[in-house]
Scaffold this active site. Structure first.
Site, PDB file in Angstrom:
ATOM      1  N   GLY A  46      -0.985   0.599   9.598  1.00  0.00           N
ATOM      2  CA  GLY A  46      -1.550   0.410  10.931  1.00  0.00           C
ATOM      3  C   GLY A  46      -0.737  -0.495  11.842  1.00  0.00           C
ATOM      4  O   GLY A  46      -0.687  -0.283  13.053  1.00  0.00           O
ATOM      5  N   ASP A  67       7.686   1.957   2.404  1.00  0.00           N
ATOM      6  CA  ASP A  67       6.257   2.124   2.105  1.00  0.00           C
ATOM      7  C   ASP A  67       6.151   3.012   0.868  1.00  0.00           C
ATOM      8  O   ASP A  67       6.994   3.883   0.665  1.00  0.00           O
ATOM      9  CB  ASP A  67       5.504   2.764   3.279  1.00  0.00           C
ATOM     10  CG  ASP A  67       4.014   2.465   3.241  1.00  0.00           C
ATOM     11  OD1 ASP A  67       3.509   1.786   4.148  1.00  0.00           O
ATOM     12  OD2 ASP A  67       3.344   2.918   2.270  1.00  0.00           O
ATOM     13  N   LYS A  90       4.694   8.153   4.135  1.00  0.00           N
ATOM     14  CA  LYS A  90       4.586   7.493   5.439  1.00  0.00           C
ATOM     15  C   LYS A  90       5.970   7.278   6.056  1.00  0.00           C
ATOM     16  O   LYS A  90       6.142   7.394   7.277  1.00  0.00           O
ATOM     17  CB  LYS A  90       3.854   6.159   5.306  1.00  0.00           C
ATOM     18  CG  LYS A  90       2.353   6.332   5.124  1.00  0.00           C
ATOM     19  CD  LYS A  90       1.618   5.007   5.094  1.00  0.00           C
ATOM     20  CE  LYS A  90       0.113   5.220   4.957  1.00  0.00           C
ATOM     21  NZ  LYS A  90      -0.639   3.960   4.836  1.00  0.00           N
ATOM     22  N   CYS A 190       7.611 -21.357   3.727  1.00  0.00           N
ATOM     23  CA  CYS A 190       7.688 -19.980   3.248  1.00  0.00           C
ATOM     24  C   CYS A 190       6.277 -19.543   2.869  1.00  0.00           C
ATOM     25  O   CYS A 190       5.330 -20.325   2.966  1.00  0.00           O
ATOM     26  CB  CYS A 190       8.677 -19.853   2.083  1.00  0.00           C
ATOM     27  SG  CYS A 190       7.992 -20.110   0.441  1.00  0.00           S
ATOM     28  N   CYS A 214     -13.947  -1.300   0.542  1.00  0.00           N
ATOM     29  CA  CYS A 214     -13.344  -0.512   1.608  1.00  0.00           C
ATOM     30  C   CYS A 214     -13.169  -1.408   2.831  1.00  0.00           C
ATOM     31  O   CYS A 214     -14.137  -1.819   3.461  1.00  0.00           O
ATOM     32  CB  CYS A 214     -14.225   0.690   1.949  1.00  0.00           C
ATOM     33  SG  CYS A 214     -13.581   1.663   3.312  1.00  0.00           S
ATOM     34  N   CYS A 272      13.188 -21.099  -2.348  1.00  0.00           N
ATOM     35  CA  CYS A 272      12.746 -21.811  -1.140  1.00  0.00           C
ATOM     36  C   CYS A 272      13.247 -23.251  -1.187  1.00  0.00           C
ATOM     37  O   CYS A 272      13.781 -23.764  -0.195  1.00  0.00           O
ATOM     38  CB  CYS A 272      11.223 -21.773  -1.031  1.00  0.00           C
ATOM     39  SG  CYS A 272      10.561 -22.824   0.282  1.00  0.00           S
TER      40      CYS A 272
HETATM   41  P1  ATP Z   1      -6.251   1.387   3.918  1.00  0.00           P
HETATM   42  O1  ATP Z   1      -6.333   0.102   3.144  1.00  0.00           O
HETATM   43  O2  ATP Z   1      -7.351   1.540   4.918  1.00  0.00           O
HETATM   44  O3  ATP Z   1      -5.994   2.588   3.084  1.00  0.00           O
HETATM   45  P2  ATP Z   1      -3.444   1.155   4.419  1.00  0.00           P
HETATM   46  O4  ATP Z   1      -3.267   1.065   2.944  1.00  0.00           O
HETATM   47  O5  ATP Z   1      -2.747   2.235   5.158  1.00  0.00           O
HETATM   48  O6  ATP Z   1      -4.952   1.217   4.811  1.00  0.00           O
HETATM   49  P3  ATP Z   1      -2.443  -0.782   6.352  1.00  0.00           P
HETATM   50  O7  ATP Z   1      -2.856  -2.198   6.539  1.00  0.00           O
HETATM   51  O8  ATP Z   1      -2.669   0.182   7.448  1.00  0.00           O
HETATM   52  O9  ATP Z   1      -3.094  -0.296   4.987  1.00  0.00           O
HETATM   53  O10 ATP Z   1      -0.885  -0.777   6.026  1.00  0.00           O
HETATM   54  C1  ATP Z   1      -0.283  -1.495   5.007  1.00  0.00           C
HETATM   55  C2  ATP Z   1       0.841  -0.644   4.481  1.00  0.00           C
HETATM   56  O11 ATP Z   1       1.617  -1.405   3.539  1.00  0.00           O
HETATM   57  C3  ATP Z   1       0.349   0.599   3.761  1.00  0.00           C
HETATM   58  O12 ATP Z   1       0.939   1.739   4.329  1.00  0.00           O
HETATM   59  C4  ATP Z   1       0.791   0.381   2.320  1.00  0.00           C
HETATM   60  O13 ATP Z   1       1.148   1.576   1.681  1.00  0.00           O
HETATM   61  C5  ATP Z   1       1.981  -0.550   2.487  1.00  0.00           C
HETATM   62  N1  ATP Z   1       2.239  -1.336   1.278  1.00  0.00           N
HETATM   63  C6  ATP Z   1       1.404  -2.233   0.699  1.00  0.00           C
HETATM   64  N2  ATP Z   1       1.934  -2.743  -0.430  1.00  0.00           N
HETATM   65  C7  ATP Z   1       3.162  -2.168  -0.573  1.00  0.00           C
HETATM   66  C8  ATP Z   1       4.209  -2.276  -1.540  1.00  0.00           C
HETATM   67  N3  ATP Z   1       4.080  -3.077  -2.613  1.00  0.00           N
HETATM   68  N4  ATP Z   1       5.333  -1.534  -1.384  1.00  0.00           N
HETATM   69  C9  ATP Z   1       5.445  -0.700  -0.317  1.00  0.00           C
HETATM   70  N5  ATP Z   1       4.499  -0.560   0.636  1.00  0.00           N
HETATM   71  C10 ATP Z   1       3.363  -1.274   0.519  1.00  0.00           C
HETATM   72 ZN    ZN Z   2       8.310 -22.361  -0.005  1.00  0.00          ZN
END
Ligand code: ATP
Ligand code: ZN
Length: 293
Positions: A46, A67, A90, A190, A214, A272
């Site tokens: 998002g 992602d 994505k 950090c 959720c 760090c």
């Molecule tokens: P929801 O929780 O409603 O399904 P979302 O998972 O798309 O939403 P957002 O806050 O919209 O969450 O976006 C966060 C993004 O970060 C997501 O697309 C998720 O796949 C990505 N993400 C989170 N952790 C990792 C990771 N360890 N490696 C790569 N991408 C990540």
């Molecule tokens: Zn630190």
């Protein structure tokens, strides 16, 4: 037909001239430098996808997108992705849309989990690729747009190891508040220096994702946070205005708390602590350079 020709001359159809006007008006010294910059965006959800679109429309040189997820129908209450992209990774869906918006941007798609050993290696290697020397990366800024603590700690680890400046962003689980934060290894706190922020001033920063719950999400809050993030990224890259060290957003009160955080000498992250030491050691040279200016 003569009138039509005249208007064609007056109306400038080049999107870049609107951006170049920033230079004419004295806001930015050299806008064109944006073409030289590379930005890595971790998490194309998002916030990250909207940040990527903004940078693409601003004419950034190169975007590296990370992602592990695919586009779902459940993502449609946010901006950027479209229903016909459901099922695509994505990062690939983002490249599809962004290349259509601005074909000048070099786009790199990394569909991986940065918290796995292999994913982390690829993440580090991609940041280091194109670097001019051992002690630098090939990117100018990393934007963290992930939604969980573990992934943030991994971005923190990578950036501390590489001495890479990055910006962290987050939206609360109830979708009504968010924040952005600038992290300069050795110079500012950090992500491991201080536990996730719970700001006393009414901004609830529970960015930790609870399993089986959720989370709520709004395109508005995510759009605002992406806008604040990229605005500060532009200020950082193009050297204008002041880059916010930390900026919170409480949508219920339209309140924006700001603060600064010093690094913790007792930080649990060895990289760090090492960057802090180097920063202290380079202080005389920095002071001399500042004096010479
Ligand atoms: P929801 O929780 O409603 O399904 P979302 O998972 O798309 O939403 P957002 O806050 O919209 O969450 O976006 C966060 C993004 O970060 C997501 O697309 C998720 O796949 C990505 N993400 C989170 N952790 C990792 C990771 N360890 N490696 C790569 N991408 C990540
Ligand atoms: Zn630190």
């Amino acid at each position: 037909s003569k009138i039509k020709d005249m208007s064609a001359e007056v109306v400038d159809n080049n999107p870049y001239s609107r951006l170049m006007a920033l230079q004419r008006m004295g806001v930015v010294e050299n806008y064109e430098r944006i073409r030289d910059y590379s930005v890595a965006i971790v998490g194309i959800g998002g916030v990250g996808s909207v940040a990527a679109e903004m940078l693409t429309r601003c004419g950034i040189g190169r975007l590296l997108l990370y992602d592990y997820d695919t586009v779902e129908l459940a993502n449609m209450n946010r901006l950027f992705f479209r229903p016909e992209q459901v099922g695509m990774t994505k990062t690939d869906a983002a490249v599809q849309t962004l290349s259509g918006i601005n074909p000048d941007v070099v786009l790199e798609s990394y569909s991986l989990n940065i918290t796995t050993v292999k994913g982390f290696e690829t993440f580090l290697a991609s940041l280091k690729a194109r670097s001019s020397d051992e002690r630098s990366t090939g990117v100018d800024l990393v934007l963290s747009c992930v939604d969980n603590y573990e992934a943030r700690m991994v971005v923190n680890q990578a950036c501390n190891e590489l001495g890479q400046t990055w910006m962290e962003s987050g939206v609360s689980e109830d979708a009504v508040s968010g924040h952005i934060q600038l992290l300069v290894p050795g110079e500012t706190a950090c992500f491991a220096c201080a536990p996730p922020l719970v700001v006393a001033s009414g901004v609830d920063e529970r960015t930790l994702k609870r399993e089986g719950v959720c989370a709520a999400s709004l395109p508005t809050t995510m759009g605002v946070v992406a806008g604040l993030l990229v605005q500060n990224a532009l200020k950082y890259l193009l050297n204008f205005g002041q880059v916010s060290p930390y900026l919170g957003y409480n949508s219920l009160k339209d309140y924006f708390p700001a603060m600064e955080m010093r690094p913790n000498p007792q930080c649990s992250n060895p990289a760090c602590v090492q960057r802090q030491k180097e920063y202290m050691e380079s202080k005389p040279a920095r002071d001399a350079a500042a004096k010479a200016k």
